[in-house]
Design a protein around this motif. Structure first.
Motif, PDB file in Angstrom:
ATOM      1  N   GLN A 118      28.243  41.740  -9.593  1.00 41.17           N
ATOM      2  CA  GLN A 118      29.379  42.662  -9.562  1.00 41.17           C
ATOM      3  C   GLN A 118      30.274  42.368 -10.759  1.00 41.17           C
ATOM      4  N   ASP A 119      31.353  43.088 -10.858  1.00 42.01           N
ATOM      5  CA  ASP A 119      32.301  42.871 -11.958  1.00 42.01           C
ATOM      6  C   ASP A 119      32.974  41.507 -11.841  1.00 42.01           C
ATOM      7  N   GLN A 120      33.502  41.050 -12.928  1.00 40.12           N
ATOM      8  CA  GLN A 120      34.447  39.918 -12.954  1.00 40.12           C
ATOM      9  C   GLN A 120      33.889  38.652 -12.320  1.00 40.12           C
ATOM     10  N   GLY A 121      32.598  38.407 -12.589  1.00 41.20           N
ATOM     11  CA  GLY A 121      32.023  37.142 -12.131  1.00 41.20           C
ATOM     12  C   GLY A 121      31.734  37.079 -10.647  1.00 41.20           C
ATOM     13  N   CYS A 122      31.784  38.193  -9.967  1.00 38.34           N
ATOM     14  CA  CYS A 122      31.468  38.213  -8.536  1.00 38.34           C
ATOM     15  C   CYS A 122      30.021  38.665  -8.356  1.00 38.34           C
ATOM     16  N   SER A 123      29.430  38.312  -7.226  1.00 37.98           N
ATOM     17  CA  SER A 123      28.021  38.667  -7.027  1.00 37.98           C
ATOM     18  C   SER A 123      27.680  38.712  -5.541  1.00 37.98           C
ATOM     19  N   THR A 124      26.656  39.486  -5.244  1.00 39.85           N
ATOM     20  CA  THR A 124      26.064  39.467  -3.900  1.00 39.85           C
ATOM     21  C   THR A 124      24.567  39.239  -4.089  1.00 39.85           C
ATOM     22  N   LEU A 125      24.177  37.971  -4.125  1.00 43.93           N
ATOM     23  CA  LEU A 125      22.784  37.574  -4.336  1.00 43.93           C
ATOM     24  C   LEU A 125      22.248  36.987  -3.039  1.00 43.93           C
ATOM     25  N   ASN A 126      20.990  37.337  -2.728  1.00 42.76           N
ATOM     26  CA  ASN A 126      20.359  36.807  -1.519  1.00 42.76           C
ATOM     27  C   ASN A 126      21.218  37.082  -0.284  1.00 42.76           C
ATOM     28  N   THR A 127      21.697  38.330  -0.172  1.00 43.08           N
ATOM     29  CA  THR A 127      22.573  38.658   0.961  1.00 43.08           C
ATOM     30  C   THR A 127      21.868  39.584   1.951  1.00 43.08           C
ATOM     31  N   VAL A 128      22.425  39.634   3.143  1.00 43.35           N
ATOM     32  CA  VAL A 128      21.953  40.542   4.185  1.00 43.35           C
ATOM     33  C   VAL A 128      23.161  41.243   4.793  1.00 43.35           C
ATOM     34  N   GLN A 129      22.884  42.389   5.422  1.00 48.19           N
ATOM     35  CA  GLN A 129      23.871  43.054   6.264  1.00 48.19           C
ATOM     36  C   GLN A 129      23.457  42.800   7.709  1.00 48.19           C
ATOM     37  N   MET A 130      24.218  41.973   8.418  1.00 48.46           N
ATOM     38  CA  MET A 130      23.896  41.705   9.829  1.00 48.46           C
ATOM     39  C   MET A 130      24.443  42.849  10.682  1.00 48.46           C
ATOM     40  N   HIS A 131      23.648  43.285  11.655  1.00 48.73           N
ATOM     41  CA  HIS A 131      24.085  44.337  12.586  1.00 48.73           C
ATOM     42  C   HIS A 131      24.381  43.770  13.967  1.00 48.73           C
ATOM     43  N   ALA A 132      23.558  42.844  14.413  1.00 48.83           N
ATOM     44  CA  ALA A 132      23.758  42.252  15.736  1.00 48.83           C
ATOM     45  C   ALA A 132      23.028  40.916  15.777  1.00 48.83           C
ATOM     46  N   LEU A 133      23.461  40.074  16.716  1.00 45.09           N
ATOM     47  CA  LEU A 133      22.881  38.740  16.839  1.00 45.09           C
ATOM     48  C   LEU A 133      22.351  38.559  18.246  1.00 45.09           C
ATOM     49  N   GLN A 134      21.658  37.476  18.427  1.00 50.04           N
ATOM     50  CA  GLN A 134      21.087  37.164  19.727  1.00 50.04           C
ATOM     51  C   GLN A 134      21.965  36.131  20.429  1.00 50.04           C
ATOM     52  N   GLY A 135      22.450  36.481  21.619  1.00 54.63           N
ATOM     53  CA  GLY A 135      23.144  35.496  22.442  1.00 54.63           C
ATOM     54  C   GLY A 135      22.149  34.848  23.382  1.00 54.63           C
ATOM     55  N   ASP A 136      22.624  34.034  24.320  1.00 49.05           N
ATOM     56  CA  ASP A 136      21.713  33.391  25.265  1.00 49.05           C
ATOM     57  C   ASP A 136      21.019  34.427  26.139  1.00 49.05           C
ATOM     58  N   SER A 137      21.750  35.473  26.526  1.00 46.97           N
ATOM     59  CA  SER A 137      21.106  36.551  27.274  1.00 46.97           C
ATOM     60  C   SER A 137      21.615  37.851  26.695  1.00 46.97           C
ATOM     61  N   GLY A 138      20.824  38.466  25.873  1.00 44.13           N
ATOM     62  CA  GLY A 138      21.178  39.771  25.329  1.00 44.13           C
ATOM     63  C   GLY A 138      21.846  39.712  23.982  1.00 44.13           C
ATOM     64  N   GLN A 139      22.216  40.888  23.544  1.00 49.01           N
ATOM     65  CA  GLN A 139      22.709  41.071  22.185  1.00 49.01           C
ATOM     66  C   GLN A 139      24.173  40.685  22.061  1.00 49.01           C
ATOM     67  N   LEU A 140      24.503  40.149  20.907  1.00 47.67           N
ATOM     68  CA  LEU A 140      25.865  39.785  20.570  1.00 47.67           C
ATOM     69  C   LEU A 140      26.245  40.649  19.371  1.00 47.67           C
ATOM     70  N   ASP A 141      27.268  41.477  19.525  1.00 42.04           N
ATOM     71  CA  ASP A 141      27.655  42.346  18.410  1.00 42.04           C
ATOM     72  C   ASP A 141      28.540  41.602  17.423  1.00 42.04           C
ATOM     73  N   VAL A 142      28.520  42.093  16.212  1.00 46.12           N
ATOM     74  CA  VAL A 142      29.380  41.511  15.188  1.00 46.12           C
ATOM     75  C   VAL A 142      29.963  42.680  14.410  1.00 46.12           C
ATOM     76  N   SER A 143      31.281  42.689  14.254  1.00 45.80           N
ATOM     77  CA  SER A 143      31.910  43.867  13.658  1.00 45.80           C
ATOM     78  C   SER A 143      32.541  43.567  12.311  1.00 45.80           C
ATOM     79  N   ASN A 144      32.621  44.618  11.495  1.00 44.03           N
ATOM     80  CA  ASN A 144      33.378  44.609  10.244  1.00 44.03           C
ATOM     81  C   ASN A 144      32.824  43.656   9.187  1.00 44.03           C
ATOM     82  N   LEU A 145      31.537  43.409   9.238  1.00 45.75           N
ATOM     83  CA  LEU A 145      30.935  42.459   8.312  1.00 45.75           C
ATOM     84  C   LEU A 145      30.287  43.213   7.152  1.00 45.75           C
TER      85      LEU A 145
END
Ligand SMILES: [Zn+2]
Length: 189
Positions: A33-60
């Motif tokens: 990106q500009d000004q020495g910033c970068s997004t290398l080896n990144t992912v967009q997470m949508h949801a995670l796994q909890g102990d039982s079922g899905q764990l949502d994650v927002s605004n990431l």
């Protein structure tokens, strides 16, 4: 395959580790990106796994794969389990205040870990019954809220290299900043 498109084996390993942890995500293209910033080896997470079922994650936004993998582990084994122990119910979602941001550490000329998508700011947690525990009001809130937030911060300190919360300074009164992956000692305040 063109060399520019070849994936480093450590990156591929991290993506498969993240899949095995039950995360739902998309791998993102590398970008300087500009000004020495970068997004290398990144992912967009949508949801995670909890102990039982899905764990949502927002605004990431984009997060580096290693920090995403640390986050997925902490979300399940740190935050979700703490919610069950302390509130007697599972965690439904983790509310973040973002990840990638091309900026300096406040008050310095040094680039923040957010400028390379290696940090996440976490503002609150939502339990299965809809109750929200925010860092801002819960840090000095009820005994259960205080305990929960301190337990999840301590467990973050076992996975991330740097963890900053309300006790660090006023800029962190409303969130936990987690950054990098632990490689020996963590800085935890
Ligand atoms: Zn931060």
């Amino acid at each position: 395959m063109q060399p520019a498109l070849a994936m480093r084996s450590s990156d591929a390993q991290c993506l498969s580790q993240l899949s095995e942890a039950g995360a739902r995500f998309d791998a993102l293209p590398d970008r300087y990106q500009d000004q020495g910033c970068s997004t290398l080896n990144t992912v967009q997470m949508h949801a995670l796994q909890g102990d039982s079922g899905q764990l949502d994650v927002s605004n990431l936004g984009p997060v580096t794969c290693p920090v995403s993998a640390a986050f997925a582990g902490w979300a399940r084994f740190g935050a979700d389990r703490a919610a069950r122990q302390i509130f007697g119910q599972r965690l439904a979602s983790i509310q973040t205040m973002g990840s990638y941001s091309c900026r300096n550490v406040a008050g310095t000329s040094r680039r923040s870990a957010h400028a390379s998508a290696a940090a996440i700011d976490i503002g609150g947690f939502v339990l299965a019954d809809g109750r929200r525990i925010s860092v801002q009001s819960g840090w000095n809130g009820s005994a259960q809220e205080r305990e929960f937030l301190r337990v999840v911060q301590r467990s973050a300190c076992r996975r991330f290299k740097t963890v900053l919360g309300p006790d660090y300074n006023a800029a962190h009164r409303d969130h936990f900043h987690v950054e990098g992956v632990i490689d020996g000692n963590s800085y935890c305040r």
